[in-house]
Design a protein around this motif. Structure first.
Motif, short mmCIF file in Angstrom:
data_model
loop_
_atom_site.label_atom_id
_atom_site.label_comp_id
_atom_site.label_asym_id
_atom_site.label_seq_id
_atom_site.Cartn_x
_atom_site.Cartn_y
_atom_site.Cartn_z
N TYR A 196 8.57 6.00 15.21
CA TYR A 196 7.66 5.10 15.92
C TYR A 196 8.13 4.79 17.34
O TYR A 196 7.38 4.20 18.14
CB TYR A 196 7.49 3.80 15.13
CG TYR A 196 6.92 4.01 13.74
CD1 TYR A 196 5.61 4.44 13.56
CD2 TYR A 196 7.71 3.80 12.61
CE1 TYR A 196 5.09 4.64 12.29
CE2 TYR A 196 7.19 4.00 11.33
CZ TYR A 196 5.90 4.43 11.18
OH TYR A 196 5.39 4.64 9.91
N THR A 202 0.99 16.24 21.01
CA THR A 202 0.40 16.86 19.82
C THR A 202 -0.73 17.81 20.19
O THR A 202 -1.21 17.83 21.33
CB THR A 202 -0.17 15.79 18.87
OG1 THR A 202 -1.34 15.21 19.47
CG2 THR A 202 0.85 14.70 18.57
N ARG A 210 -2.18 20.01 12.97
CA ARG A 210 -2.05 18.56 13.21
C ARG A 210 -2.43 17.79 11.94
O ARG A 210 -1.72 16.86 11.52
CB ARG A 210 -2.97 18.17 14.38
CG ARG A 210 -3.24 16.68 14.55
CD ARG A 210 -2.16 15.96 15.32
NE ARG A 210 -2.51 14.55 15.47
CZ ARG A 210 -3.24 14.05 16.47
NH1 ARG A 210 -3.69 14.85 17.44
NH2 ARG A 210 -3.49 12.77 16.53
N ASP A 214 0.12 15.43 9.64
CA ASP A 214 -0.23 14.03 9.40
C ASP A 214 -0.29 13.74 7.91
O ASP A 214 0.19 12.69 7.45
CB ASP A 214 -1.57 13.69 10.05
CG ASP A 214 -1.46 13.58 11.57
OD1 ASP A 214 -0.32 13.62 12.08
OD2 ASP A 214 -2.50 13.46 12.25
N LEU A 217 3.27 13.57 6.41
CA LEU A 217 3.96 12.34 6.83
C LEU A 217 3.38 11.12 6.13
O LEU A 217 4.13 10.23 5.69
CB LEU A 217 3.87 12.18 8.35
CG LEU A 217 4.62 13.24 9.17
CD1 LEU A 217 4.38 13.03 10.66
CD2 LEU A 217 6.12 13.19 8.87
N THR A 224 1.04 7.66 10.71
CA THR A 224 0.93 8.47 11.93
C THR A 224 -0.01 7.84 12.96
O THR A 224 0.12 8.13 14.15
CB THR A 224 0.44 9.88 11.58
OG1 THR A 224 -0.82 9.80 10.91
CG2 THR A 224 1.44 10.60 10.70
N LYS A 225 -0.91 6.97 12.52
CA LYS A 225 -1.81 6.30 13.45
C LYS A 225 -1.07 5.34 14.37
O LYS A 225 -1.59 4.94 15.41
CB LYS A 225 -2.91 5.55 12.70
CG LYS A 225 -3.91 6.49 12.00
CD LYS A 225 -5.01 5.72 11.31
CE LYS A 225 -6.01 6.64 10.63
NZ LYS A 225 -7.10 5.91 9.95
N PHE A 227 1.82 6.17 15.71
CA PHE A 227 2.64 6.96 16.63
C PHE A 227 2.16 6.74 18.07
O PHE A 227 0.97 6.54 18.33
CB PHE A 227 2.54 8.45 16.31
CG PHE A 227 3.37 8.88 15.13
CD1 PHE A 227 4.20 7.99 14.46
CD2 PHE A 227 3.35 10.20 14.70
CE1 PHE A 227 4.96 8.39 13.38
CE2 PHE A 227 4.11 10.62 13.63
CZ PHE A 227 4.92 9.72 12.96
#
Length: 309
Positions: A196, A202, A210, A214, A217, A224-225, A227
């Protein structure tokens, strides 16, 4: 257009011209003399011109016969050549092959396969299509591509028409700039929370890779939102350049950064207890005849895998 001659009639004319005798020509061709003479007569009638002079028990070509014999010999030679070529195609010695690859594979893996294949089978002409997994799979179903290597998920509606063979595992790794504090501290591993605090570069949000990253993860409880995505690019090359210039971190295929690792322009860093891998697949149309060229290319893929492991 209906041709006024048959290949057998051309063979007969060639034999008669060579032997200057109906009897010897008939013996060479294993036909009766009356049958051979009849075919010559039919040929002359259809062409509307005499091809042979028959005088004093000697046989010779007329001027028209000499001209027609030249073309007859060329036609017969082409027929023989076509048979050899078809036999070569059947044996895989020559022909055309259309290969497909999804985008990352087409850029970084496929060139090595093509170089090896071209070295071993120089008479086979290869055409390569590089596109998304969906489009490549669709083209295999439509018989526009004979064999392909893809990294994304094949759409469910296409799977019933395809042979899908697991090929190799492709690891998607995290790279950071050489100037990043983690690199300067010589840290080789970070934890989830450290993600973070990175600036990410990306591919766009519609990218298959991608979405795959995501999902993995998020399965590991990483949001990931949250990031900090500072840049979205449409190519792996652009992403690698941006990372090497110190702009941020990125996830890329291990096959895509061999050059950067050798040149030491980026650093690889692992995430504690997380490894992101995807399976690359070889796909073919299950309803299509698999040519020798396809078989040879398939074998080269596995040979390259064994060499690089």
């Amino acid at each position: 257009m209906i041709l006024p001659f048959t290949l057998q009639q051309l063979r007969i004319l060639k034999a008669v011209a060579s032997e200057k005798s109906f009897t010897r020509a008939a013996e060479i061709l294993f036909v009766s003399q009356p049958s051979l003479s009849k075919q010559i007569k039919i040929l002359e009638n259809r062409l509307g011109i005499l091809l042979l002079n028959r005088e004093n028990n000697t046989i010779s070509l007329t001027e028209a016969g000499k001209v027609f014999l030249q073309y007859s010999e060329r036609i017969l030679a082409l027929c023989e050549e076509s048979c050899r070529a078809l036999n070569d195609v059947k044996n895989g010695d020559r022909g055309n092959l259309t290969v497909g690859a999804s985008q990352t594979i087409g850029t970084y893996l496929m060139p090595r396969v093509l170089a090896l294949f071209a070295q071993n089978y120089p008479q086979i002409n290869i055409k390569v299509q590089v596109d998304s997994t969906r489009i490549i799979a669709k083209n295999v179903v439509n018989r526009e591509i004979e064999i392909a290597v893809v990294g994304g998920d094949v759409p469910d509606e296409l799977k019933k028409n395809l042979e899908i063979e697991s090929f190799v595992e492709d690891e998607l790794i995290l790279i950071i700039p050489k100037s990043h504090p983690f690199a300067l501290q010589k840290r080789k591993r970070i934890n989830k929370d450290d993600l973070y605090h990175l600036n990410f570069i990306t591919l766009n949000s519609t990218s298959t890779i991608r979405k795959f990253i995501d999902n993995i993860l998020m399965q590991n409880d990483i949001e990931t939102k949250q990031f900090n995505i500072i840049m979205q690019l449409n190519s792996i090359e652009g992403i690698k350049t941006a990372v090497s210039l110190g702009l941020g971190a990125a996830f890329v295929s291990s096959s895509a950064i061999e050059k950067e690792i050798k040149l030491k322009t980026v650093e690889i860093i692992t995430i504690e207890n997380i490894k992101i891998t995807r399976t690359l697949s070889i796909i073919t149309n299950r309803e299509c005849y698999r040519s020798k060229a396809v078989e040879f290319f398939h074998n080269e893929l596995w040979m390259l895998k064994n060499i690089t492991q």
